[in-house]
Structure formats: structure tokens, C-alpha cells
Scaffold this motif. Structure first.
Motif, PDB file in Angstrom:
ATOM      1  N   PHE A 278     -11.475   0.967   4.664  1.00 25.98           N
ATOM      2  CA  PHE A 278     -10.953  -0.338   5.640  1.00 25.98           C
ATOM      3  C   PHE A 278      -9.787  -1.241   4.593  1.00 25.98           C
ATOM      4  O   PHE A 278      -9.149  -0.913   3.724  1.00 25.98           O
ATOM      5  N   ALA A 279      -8.960  -2.037   5.860  1.00 24.86           N
ATOM      6  CA  ALA A 279      -7.632  -2.421   5.647  1.00 24.86           C
ATOM      7  C   ALA A 279      -8.100  -3.834   4.687  1.00 24.86           C
ATOM      8  O   ALA A 279      -7.303  -4.184   3.534  1.00 24.86           O
ATOM      9  N   ASN A 280      -9.696  -4.647   4.371  1.00 24.57           N
ATOM     10  CA  ASN A 280      -9.744  -5.289   4.901  1.00 24.57           C
ATOM     11  C   ASN A 280     -10.782  -5.257   3.485  1.00 24.57           C
ATOM     12  O   ASN A 280     -11.183  -6.653   2.824  1.00 24.57           O
ATOM     13  N   ALA A 281     -10.904  -4.329   3.086  1.00 24.26           N
ATOM     14  CA  ALA A 281     -11.960  -3.759   1.768  1.00 24.26           C
ATOM     15  C   ALA A 281     -10.899  -2.811   1.428  1.00 24.26           C
ATOM     16  O   ALA A 281     -12.058  -1.538   1.212  1.00 24.26           O
ATOM     17  N   PRO A 282     -10.159  -2.821   0.443  1.00 26.02           N
ATOM     18  CA  PRO A 282      -9.847  -1.475   0.666  1.00 26.02           C
ATOM     19  C   PRO A 282     -10.832  -0.984  -0.688  1.00 26.02           C
ATOM     20  O   PRO A 282     -10.817   0.583  -1.096  1.00 26.02           O
ATOM     21  N   GLY A 283     -11.443  -1.570  -1.686  1.00 24.00           N
ATOM     22  CA  GLY A 283     -12.419  -0.779  -2.956  1.00 24.00           C
ATOM     23  C   GLY A 283     -13.650  -0.310  -2.450  1.00 24.00           C
ATOM     24  O   GLY A 283     -13.873   0.196  -2.927  1.00 24.00           O
ATOM     25  N   VAL A 284     -13.880  -0.174  -1.225  1.00 19.12           N
ATOM     26  CA  VAL A 284     -15.349  -0.225  -0.819  1.00 19.12           C
ATOM     27  C   VAL A 284     -15.445   1.996  -0.938  1.00 19.12           C
ATOM     28  O   VAL A 284     -16.109   2.295  -1.552  1.00 19.12           O
ATOM     29  N   SER A 285     -13.967   2.260  -0.349  1.00 17.29           N
ATOM     30  CA  SER A 285     -13.249   3.732   0.338  1.00 17.29           C
ATOM     31  C   SER A 285     -12.505   3.801  -0.511  1.00 17.29           C
ATOM     32  O   SER A 285     -11.678   3.377   0.327  1.00 17.29           O
ATOM     33  N   MET A 286     -12.135   4.350  -1.484  1.00 17.79           N
ATOM     34  CA  MET A 286     -10.693   4.442  -1.760  1.00 17.79           C
ATOM     35  C   MET A 286      -9.928   5.908  -2.448  1.00 17.79           C
ATOM     36  O   MET A 286     -10.902   6.775  -2.801  1.00 17.79           O
ATOM     37  N   LEU A 287      -8.848   6.098  -2.915  1.00 19.90           N
ATOM     38  CA  LEU A 287      -7.736   7.749  -2.992  1.00 19.90           C
ATOM     39  C   LEU A 287      -8.750   8.037  -4.047  1.00 19.90           C
ATOM     40  O   LEU A 287      -8.087   6.684  -5.240  1.00 19.90           O
ATOM     41  N   GLU A 288      -9.154   8.666  -5.713  1.00 15.64           N
ATOM     42  CA  GLU A 288      -9.431   8.195  -6.478  1.00 15.64           C
ATOM     43  C   GLU A 288      -8.283   9.547  -7.272  1.00 15.64           C
ATOM     44  O   GLU A 288      -8.592  10.601  -7.296  1.00 15.64           O
ATOM     45  N   HIS A 289      -7.362   9.488  -7.421  1.00 21.98           N
ATOM     46  CA  HIS A 289      -5.997  10.002  -7.761  1.00 21.98           C
ATOM     47  C   HIS A 289      -5.244   9.680  -9.034  1.00 21.98           C
ATOM     48  O   HIS A 289      -4.761   8.804  -8.344  1.00 21.98           O
ATOM     49  N   PRO A 290      -5.534  10.810  -9.840  1.00 25.36           N
ATOM     50  CA  PRO A 290      -4.204  10.238 -11.052  1.00 25.36           C
ATOM     51  C   PRO A 290      -2.306   9.304 -10.401  1.00 25.36           C
ATOM     52  O   PRO A 290      -2.086   8.738 -11.673  1.00 25.36           O
ATOM     53  N   VAL A 291      -1.818   9.809  -9.904  1.00 25.99           N
ATOM     54  CA  VAL A 291      -0.640   9.375  -9.717  1.00 25.99           C
ATOM     55  C   VAL A 291      -0.484   8.720  -8.293  1.00 25.99           C
ATOM     56  O   VAL A 291       0.200   7.713  -8.012  1.00 25.99           O
TER      57      VAL A 291
END
Length: 123
Positions: free
Chosen positions: A101-114
Motif C-alpha cells: 500500500f502506498a499510504n501504509a508501506p509498513g503494513v506489508s513490505m519486502l524483507e530483503h537485505p539489499v
């Protein structure tokens, strides 16, 4: 209808309204997702335009946008994209699958080291 039944029905309707507000149903399907890409190693930020249904490449990531929806003109701007993101360094299970979601990026995000991926808009 008894008082208890009316109270239960009202509670169910209020719960439904809290979960799916009427305004949240007003999304328009779009064909292109604008994504902000961040390389955490170099601190380089770029914008990637990905067409729905066609894989897009960013470094070792392959991004497949399955759906991209935006709010109609005149409403609070927002965008949501259903994506599958794979990393060629880790074949097999996708690195991310779901809505962003654009207005809530922390709700669902890619967890990637790079890399970091955020939805900016759907057009």
C-alpha cells in the motif's frame, strides 16, 4: 425481531463497516504500477514502471504485478498493488507475495537485505 437479535445485528454491521468501510470499496483498476526501488548498499533510489501481468527486472529482483488499484479522482490519493517478487540469488519461494500500500508501506513490505520496494502510484 428481539432486542438481543437487533443488538447482535447492529454489532455485526458495525464490525463489517469497520473492516470494509464504504470508501474502501471505491478503487479503480489500473494497468501500470510505479514502484520506488532502493538499493540499500549504494543508497541509489530509482522509479520502476511495471505493467500488470508482465515481469519487470530490477537488479536480481523479478517483480510481477498481478493487480494495481488506485483511488478515484476527488478522493484521498492511495494506491495498492498485489505483487510477487522473486530474487535470482534465492530461487524457489518468492521473497514477497501480497499487497503493498502506498499510504501504509509498513503494513506489508519486502524483507530483503539489499533492496527495498515501495508502491508510489497506480496509473
Amino acid at each position: 425481531m428481539s432486542r438481543t437479535a437487533r443488538a447482535a445485528r447492529l454489532a455485526a454491521l458495525l464490525l463489517l463497516a469497520a473492516v470494509v468501510p464504504a470508501a474502501a470499496q471505491d478503487w479503480e483498476a489500473k494497468r501500470t504500477a510505479e514502484l520506488q526501488m532502493l538499493d540499500k548498499v549504494t543508497a541509489r533510489v530509482s522509479v520502476l514502471r511495471a505493467t500488470v501481468g508482465q515481469p519487470a527486472q530490477f537488479a536480481t529482483l523479478t517483480i510481477l504485478v498481478r493487480a494495481c488499484n488506485a483511488r478515484p479522482v476527488g478522493e484521498v490519493p492511495d494506491a495498492a498493488a498485489w505483487m510477487e517478487i522473486g530474487d535470482s540469488r534465492s530461487p524457489g519461494a518468492p521473497a514477497f507475495r501480497g499487497w503493498m500500500f502506498a499510504n501504509a508501506p509498513g503494513v506489508s513490505m519486502l524483507e530483503h537485505p539489499v533492496y527495498d520496494v515501495r508502491v508510489l502510484d497506480c496509473k
